[in-house]
Design a protein around this motif. Structure first.
Motif, PDB file in Angstrom:
ATOM      1  N   LEU A 125      28.187  75.067  21.227  1.00 52.63           N
ATOM      2  CA  LEU A 125      28.152  74.131  20.052  1.00 52.63           C
ATOM      3  C   LEU A 125      28.244  74.960  18.447  1.00 52.63           C
ATOM      4  O   LEU A 125      29.055  74.592  17.541  1.00 52.63           O
ATOM      5  CB  LEU A 125      26.201  73.268  19.698  1.00 52.63           C
ATOM      6  N   ASP A 126      28.094  76.355  19.276  1.00 48.22           N
ATOM      7  CA  ASP A 126      28.455  77.088  18.111  1.00 48.22           C
ATOM      8  C   ASP A 126      30.363  76.902  17.864  1.00 48.22           C
ATOM      9  O   ASP A 126      31.016  77.171  16.183  1.00 48.22           O
ATOM     10  CB  ASP A 126      27.715  78.666  18.376  1.00 48.22           C
ATOM     11  N   ALA A 127      31.303  76.726  18.834  1.00 45.99           N
ATOM     12  CA  ALA A 127      32.021  77.177  18.811  1.00 45.99           C
ATOM     13  C   ALA A 127      32.967  75.766  17.858  1.00 45.99           C
ATOM     14  O   ALA A 127      33.671  75.756  17.196  1.00 45.99           O
ATOM     15  CB  ALA A 127      32.902  77.428  20.176  1.00 45.99           C
ATOM     16  N   GLU A 128      31.966  75.073  18.003  1.00 41.60           N
ATOM     17  CA  GLU A 128      32.836  73.532  18.013  1.00 41.60           C
ATOM     18  C   GLU A 128      32.185  73.343  16.322  1.00 41.60           C
ATOM     19  O   GLU A 128      32.991  72.924  15.402  1.00 41.60           O
ATOM     20  CB  GLU A 128      32.063  71.905  18.205  1.00 41.60           C
ATOM     21  N   LEU A 129      31.143  73.882  15.998  1.00 41.98           N
ATOM     22  CA  LEU A 129      30.193  73.333  14.301  1.00 41.98           C
ATOM     23  C   LEU A 129      31.426  74.776  13.676  1.00 41.98           C
ATOM     24  O   LEU A 129      31.412  74.504  12.498  1.00 41.98           O
ATOM     25  CB  LEU A 129      29.580  74.766  14.122  1.00 41.98           C
ATOM     26  N   PRO A 152      19.197  76.494  13.320  1.00 42.51           N
ATOM     27  CA  PRO A 152      19.642  77.689  14.218  1.00 42.51           C
ATOM     28  C   PRO A 152      21.607  77.972  14.515  1.00 42.51           C
ATOM     29  O   PRO A 152      21.965  79.069  14.150  1.00 42.51           O
ATOM     30  CB  PRO A 152      19.036  78.033  15.633  1.00 42.51           C
ATOM     31  N   ALA A 153      22.436  77.198  14.052  1.00 46.78           N
ATOM     32  CA  ALA A 153      23.611  77.232  14.706  1.00 46.78           C
ATOM     33  C   ALA A 153      24.167  77.583  13.056  1.00 46.78           C
ATOM     34  O   ALA A 153      25.377  78.430  13.082  1.00 46.78           O
ATOM     35  CB  ALA A 153      24.055  75.845  15.376  1.00 46.78           C
ATOM     36  N   LEU A 154      24.161  76.933  12.238  1.00 48.86           N
ATOM     37  CA  LEU A 154      24.198  77.355  11.095  1.00 48.86           C
ATOM     38  C   LEU A 154      24.259  78.576  10.280  1.00 48.86           C
ATOM     39  O   LEU A 154      24.394  79.068  10.244  1.00 48.86           O
ATOM     40  CB  LEU A 154      23.546  75.708  10.101  1.00 48.86           C
ATOM     41  N   HIS A 155      22.999  78.911  10.940  1.00 50.73           N
ATOM     42  CA  HIS A 155      22.229  80.693  11.466  1.00 50.73           C
ATOM     43  C   HIS A 155      23.277  81.321  11.286  1.00 50.73           C
ATOM     44  O   HIS A 155      24.131  82.794  11.066  1.00 50.73           O
ATOM     45  CB  HIS A 155      20.751  80.677  10.845  1.00 50.73           C
TER      46      HIS A 155
END
Length: 217
Positions: A125-129, A152-155
């Motif tokens: 998710l982090d990589a795609e975000l 949390p991914a946005l953080h």
């Protein structure tokens, strides 16, 4: 191919081998599901996980299942999808200014991934975000599980997510450095059959997301 979560690997592959009777002659994807949609989206839709006989069968998120029927119909009404249905990967469907991802990328038993499985999937998710964040104006979290994955991914991406983290609710909103995050009840059959989520309620959420973008003009 990722095999980090033994329970999910076993389930996605078991379903693909045994198949549902209605799809007995169809090939099943039976692997993790990547994000799908516009390469430079203004809206990100974050779901829970692929359905066993939906995305796990078709290879495309929210495609070939009842939740997807509801979601794509709403996206089409909002001008975010070329077609009101999404049945298989070659059906001509196209997302407009929008991309979909799942908090967990493999189909879980009983549609219920664990927090540990969510955390194991977080790097994806982090990589795609990271690829789409420069273009995003809004994000829609379908259900509390997706909300608890997205914030949390946005953080982790360096955005100033409020602390304590805002609570999930239908049509709940939080502004994160100009990115509007909107919560929605998940379009699961449990929610749509009982009236907990109606078409009007889903339209409301997408209208909030669209209003923050250039797609509204």
């Amino acid at each position: 191919m990722c095999r980090a979560c033994p329970r999910l690997v076993a389930w996605r592959e078991q379903v693909a081998a045994e198949r549902r009777k209605a799809y007995a002659t169809e090939p099943y994807w039976g692997r993790p599901i990547a994000g799908w949609g516009a390469e430079r989206p203004e809206i990100l839709v974050v779901g829970l996980a692929p359905a066993a006989h939906g995305g796990n069968r078709t290879g495309r998120i929210f495609t070939g299942d009842r939740s997807g029927d509801w979601l794509f119909a709403a996206l089409h009404r909002a001008g975010l999808a070329a077609l009101p249905t999404s049945t298989h990967a070659g059906d001509g469907q196209r997302l407009i200014g929008t991309r979909m991802v799942a908090a967990v990328r493999c189909a879980p038993p009983a549609n219920a991934p664990t927090p540990a499985e969510r955390d194991a999937c977080a790097p994806w998710l982090d990589a795609e975000l990271a690829l789409v964040l420069p273009h995003l104006r809004s994000a829609v979290a379908l259900g509390a599980f997706a909300w608890q994955a997205l914030l949390p991914a946005l953080h982790r991406a360096g955005l100033p997510v409020p602390s304590p983290r805002p609570k999930f609710g239908h049509a709940a909103t939080v502004d994160v450095a100009g990115l509007l995050v909107v919560g929605s009840f998940h379009p699961s059959q449990q929610n749509t059959f009982t009236g907990r989520l109606t078409e009007a309620m889903l339209d409301q959420v997408l209208d909030l997301a669209v209003a923050r973008t250039t797609l509204s003009s």
